[in-house]
Each structure stands twice: as structure tokens, then as C-alpha cells.
Enzyme design. Structure first.
Site, short mmCIF file in Angstrom:
data_model
loop_
_atom_site.label_atom_id
_atom_site.label_comp_id
_atom_site.label_asym_id
_atom_site.label_seq_id
_atom_site.Cartn_x
_atom_site.Cartn_y
_atom_site.Cartn_z
N LYS A 122 0.83 -1.20 0.00
CA LYS A 122 0.00 0.00 0.00
C LYS A 122 0.87 1.26 0.00
O LYS A 122 2.02 1.26 0.44
CB LYS A 122 -0.94 0.00 1.22
CG LYS A 122 -2.04 -1.07 1.17
CD LYS A 122 -3.16 -0.68 0.23
CE LYS A 122 -4.20 -1.77 0.03
NZ LYS A 122 -5.00 -2.04 1.22
N ARG A 141 -3.87 -10.48 3.42
CA ARG A 141 -3.95 -10.41 1.96
C ARG A 141 -2.64 -9.82 1.44
O ARG A 141 -2.29 -8.69 1.80
CB ARG A 141 -5.14 -9.56 1.52
CG ARG A 141 -5.43 -9.59 0.03
CD ARG A 141 -6.66 -8.74 -0.28
NE ARG A 141 -7.10 -8.87 -1.66
CZ ARG A 141 -6.62 -8.16 -2.67
NH1 ARG A 141 -5.65 -7.28 -2.45
NH2 ARG A 141 -7.08 -8.33 -3.90
#
Length: 480
Positions: free
Chosen positions: A420, A455
Site C-alpha cells: 500500500k 492479503r
């Protein structure tokens, strides 16, 4: 008709007698009445326990819940799902157990009659007491009343000695007592510290995961004891397939376009021999895509909006009978990073509150708590500092949710920090592919904070990190 005439104040509460049964009204401040009360003249909140150990146990639960809803029993909360060893008569198959909170206008004996009819219609016969049965439905609590008659005792007389009843009952409560009715249920406990004290004396959470009682999530054709090890989404345990970008400012495509992209890939993945033991989730916020994906063989639905971007999603998920990943996000991908959506005074508390609202909506739509997985939405409607607070504050999120629903607080927790942007900002790594070491660090922090599913993009390296984390947690539990 059960008419309790003249409820009279007594030392222990308010007592009324009637031809067919005896009722004690819990002594709750400011709730006493001295006029005639018709028990089924207004909505009463009830708790009903479910058990099954014959045939397709989960299907039995689903059928019983459907029949209850059609019979005037409005289900508002579900406990977790437990697989338990049989009690009393031990030479029989293992049980599934849970419980629900509901609201009904049915009087207590009318409610009992409805539940017994459901049991008979689903194939339950007399048999031996405590023996095998396709469905068992027991009234644990009825409003604020104690009821005693030849055919009904409320609270159910053997709640207090049965962990397989107490565990799902506790799930239906919050750690904060939020109503007079719940306070009454605590006062009816045989323990001076209420239901919480009784549960702790039975063993509490230490009982879960032992051979006699497992908290499970139904998926594919088995019961997943998800707390035993951390699962990796991305390749090792769960393949997550999405056909629509949810990056900040990503434009939305239609459900039809998403299906055109998704279905050929989904079908190809499911046909791979190496997928034999793996699960496939589909990342979508469209109900039509969710329906078609499950019909094609997907095992989970992963919704970044938790039902907020398609008004039909929650009802659809309820009908699909698959696990549902509900993620926290404000707005949609085009608005989630707006200044308004990035305003938090306490990010963990507010994420917990907003996630609980989504769980509540899902349950009212018919999605049992035992099929819900929660995702705090790292990177969605969050600044860098918010993402860091969430990674270090997962226990806070669970405890905040627990104030309202212990069942929701026990749900599997999924985090997705992989590659991210906030990791790039912290480490000065503008290229996403250079953020794998930072991903491993964030995944490690999340696992130690209680994440059950991670994830990731780089599966190999993160699987190794997960294995080390799980080994350390196992060693810690042995020492305790």
C-alpha cells in the site's frame, strides 16, 4: 392467550400468577408495573438456542432460521457457530450449536408451539432424551420474564451447566449492558456476577478450541477452525479475484463489464488441479456479480463496501450461503480519500463502530454472524497515521466491537496492507514492487495484534513470515 394478571411486587421482583403458568418479572429500576400485562400484546425480545447433529447440520440451521422468520420471529442477532462434543449421551455424532436473539409478538407458549412444530416438520421425533436430532430449538430467555409451567421453563433450566449453550448465548450480548432486558437476563443468572461471571466460572474463552468445543466458520464443504493458523490470501490458502479496480480515484465499471472480465478467469482458476484444497474469493460490491460468481463456484464474497454500494448486496449474500468479507470504507473509491472521509477523532473506535453498523445491517438482512469476516480497510479512507493506528490497534477494534456484540468481536479479522501507498511513504519506496519488506513488517504486526487472514502480493516471503509468527504465538500459548 397468556394473560398475567396483576403483577405484584415481591422481594425478588414482580410476580404474577395465571391459570397456565407462573411468571416472574425481573426487578429492573423504573420498569415495574402494577397493571395487567398481556405478554404477547407487544414485541418481546427472546433468545433461542439451536442444535443439530443429524443429516446436513448447517442446512438444518438455515432451514430452521427461515421457518422461524416466516413464523413471526424476527431475528436480530446471531451467535457464533460451534462444533461440540455430545453431552449426556456421548455415543452420537458431534453437534453444531448456536443461538439467536429475536423479537416476536408470540406469547411464550405460542412461541414454544411454533418451535416444536418446526422441529417436527424437520423430522425430529421423540427418540431418547439428549439423543440425536436434526434440529433442537430451546427458549433460553423470553423478555424480562421467568416462566414456569408443565411444559415450559424460562430461563431454560440447564443453561448454566452447558458450555455449548453458554458460549453462543454470550455471543449475543455486548460487554456493555445496553438495555433493561439484557440487565434482566444477567440478573436471572445463578451467579452473582451475572452471565459474564457464570461464563468465566465455566471456563470462558479458555474452553474454545479444545477438543470438546470449536468455534468454526462454514465454508465450501467443511467447517473452518480459522483461529488455528493465519491464512494467506493471494495464493497460499485463498485466491482473491477481482475485475474492478478499487484504488483511490478509480472509475467504476458496470456489473456487466465486471462479469465479462471476471467469469472467464474465475472458471479457469477453478479448473486448475492445484486449486483442489484452496479457496476462491471474489472481490466485488455488486450483488449480481456476487450471485453469478458463487453459481460458478466461488467460495467467498469480498466486498470493500460492506454492502453500501449496492442496496441488494446483503440480501443477496444472505441467500448465497457463503462467507462474507465486510470491509470498512467511507464513500467509494472516487471519494474515499476526500477530506471529509479522512476525518477521525479516534480511528480504531470509529472504524469499529462503523464496521459494527455494517454487521448489524447484514444480520438484519439474514447473514448470520458465523459467516462474516471483518476487514478494517487499511488504505481505504485512511491516512498513513490511520493505517499505522489500525495495525497496532487491532485488539482495540475487537474490544470496541465487543461492547456491542461479542459474536462480531470474535469474527475472523482480515488485513490487507500489502504494497500500500502508506508503506511507500514511510520507506521512501515509490514503486509498489519495492514495498515487500515493509509489507512483511506490517503483516507481522497485524498477526501479533490478532489478524487471522492476511492479503498479500508476494506470497512466498509472506508465507514464511506468517509461519514464524504462528510458531511464536503457539509457543507463547504453550507457556501460558
Amino acid at each position: 392467550m397468556n394473560l398475567f394478571k396483576k403483577l405484584l411486587p415481591t422481594k425478588n421482583g414482580i410476580v404474577g400468577s395465571q391459570k397456565y403458568c407462573r411468571a416472574t418479572f425481573c426487578s429492573i429500576p423504573h420498569s415495574a408495573v402494577d397493571h395487567s400485562v398481556e405478554v404477547h400484546s407487544s414485541d418481546q425480545e427472546v433468545v433461542i438456542a439451536l442444535g443439530s447433529n443429524v443429516g446436513d447440520r448447517l442446512n438444518n440451521f438455515n432451514q430452521a432460521l427461515q421457518l422461524m422468520r416466516k413464523s413471526g420471529i424476527h431475528i436480530t442477532k446471531h451467535g457464533c457457530l460451534y462444533e461440540t462434543a455430545p453431552a449426556y449421551v456421548t455415543d452420537q455424532p458431534r453437534f453444531l450449536n448456536s443461538a439467536v436473539r429475536a423479537v416476536t409478538k408470540l406469547g411464550p407458549h405460542e412461541l414454544l408451539g411454533v418451535l416444536k412444530t418446526i422441529e417436527r416438520n424437520m423430522g425430529r421425533s421423540g427418540g431418547i432424551r439428549y439423543g440425536p436430532r436434526p434440529i433442537d430449538l430451546d427458549i433460553l430467555f423470553y423478555g424480562k420474564y421467568q416462566i414456569g409451567s408443565d411444559i415450559l421453563t424460562v430461563p431454560h433450566e440447564r443453561i448454566w451447566e452447558r458450555p455449548f449453550v453458554m458460549a453462543p448465548l454470550m455471543d449475543l450480548l455486548g460487554s456493555v449492558i445496553d438495555s433493561d432486558t439484557v440487565a434482566c437476563w444477567h440478573s436471572l443468572s445463578t451467579d452473582s456476577d451475572g452471565l459474564f461471571g457464570l461464563w468465566e466460572k465455566l471456563g470462558g474463552e479458555s474452553l474454545i478450541g479444545k477438543e470438546g468445543m470449536k468455534r468454526v466458520l462454514p465454508i465450501r464443504n467443511h467447517l473452518w477452525e480459522w483461529s488455528k493458523k493465519t491464512s494467506v490470501m493471494g495464493g497460499a490458502d485463498i485466491i482473491d479475484i477481482g475485475a474492478q479496480s478499487t484504488r483511490p480515484m478509480a472509475s467504476r465499471i458496470s456489473a456487466e463489464q465486471e462479469l465479462d472480465r471476471l467469469i472467464p478467469v474465475l472458471e479457469a482458476v477453478l479448473e486448475m488441479p492445484e486449486m483442489e484444497e484452496k479457496l476462491v474469493s471474489v472481490d466485488t460490491f455488486y450483488s449480481d456479480v456476487a450471485s453469478e460468481a458463487v453459481n460458478k463456484g466461488a467460495h467467498l464474497i469480498n466486498d470493500v463496501s460492506a454492502g453500501q454500494l449496492d442496496p441488494n448486496m446483503l440480501k443477496m449474500v444472505a441467500s448465497l450461503d457463503v462467507p462474507y468479507i465486510a470491509m470498512h470504507m467511507r464513500g467509494d473509491p472516487t471519494t474515499m480519500q476526500s477530506s471529509d472521509n479522512l476525518q477521525y477523532s479516534d480511528v480504531c473506535s470509529q472504524v469499529a463502530s462503523e464496521l459494527f453498523s455494517r454487521v448489524k445491517d447484514a444480520e438484519l438482512s439474514g447473514v448470520p454472524a458465523w459467516r462474516i469476516i471483518l476487514d478494517p480497510g487499511i488504505g481505504f479512507s485512511k491516512k498513513t497515521e490511520h493505517n499505522l493506528d489500525i495495525l497496532t490497534g487491532l485488539p482495540v477494534i475487537r474490544s470496541e466491537i465487543a461492547k456491542r456484540s461479542l459474536a462480531a468481536s470474535h469474527a475472523p479479522l482480515l488485513i490487507g496492507p500489502s504494497r500500500k501507498r502508506f508503506l511507500g511513504e514511510i520507506c521512501n519506496r515509490p514503486a509498489a514492487g519495492e514495498r515487500d519488506p515493509a509489507t512483511i513488517a506490517s503483516v507481522t504486526a497485524g498477526i501479533f495484534g490478532g489478524a487471522n487472514i492476511v492479503r498479500v502480493h508476494n506470497v512466498r516471503d509472506n508465507v514464511d513470515a506468517v509461519k514464524v509468527c504462528d510458531a511464536m504465538l503457539k509457543e507463547r500459548s504453550i507457556q501460558l
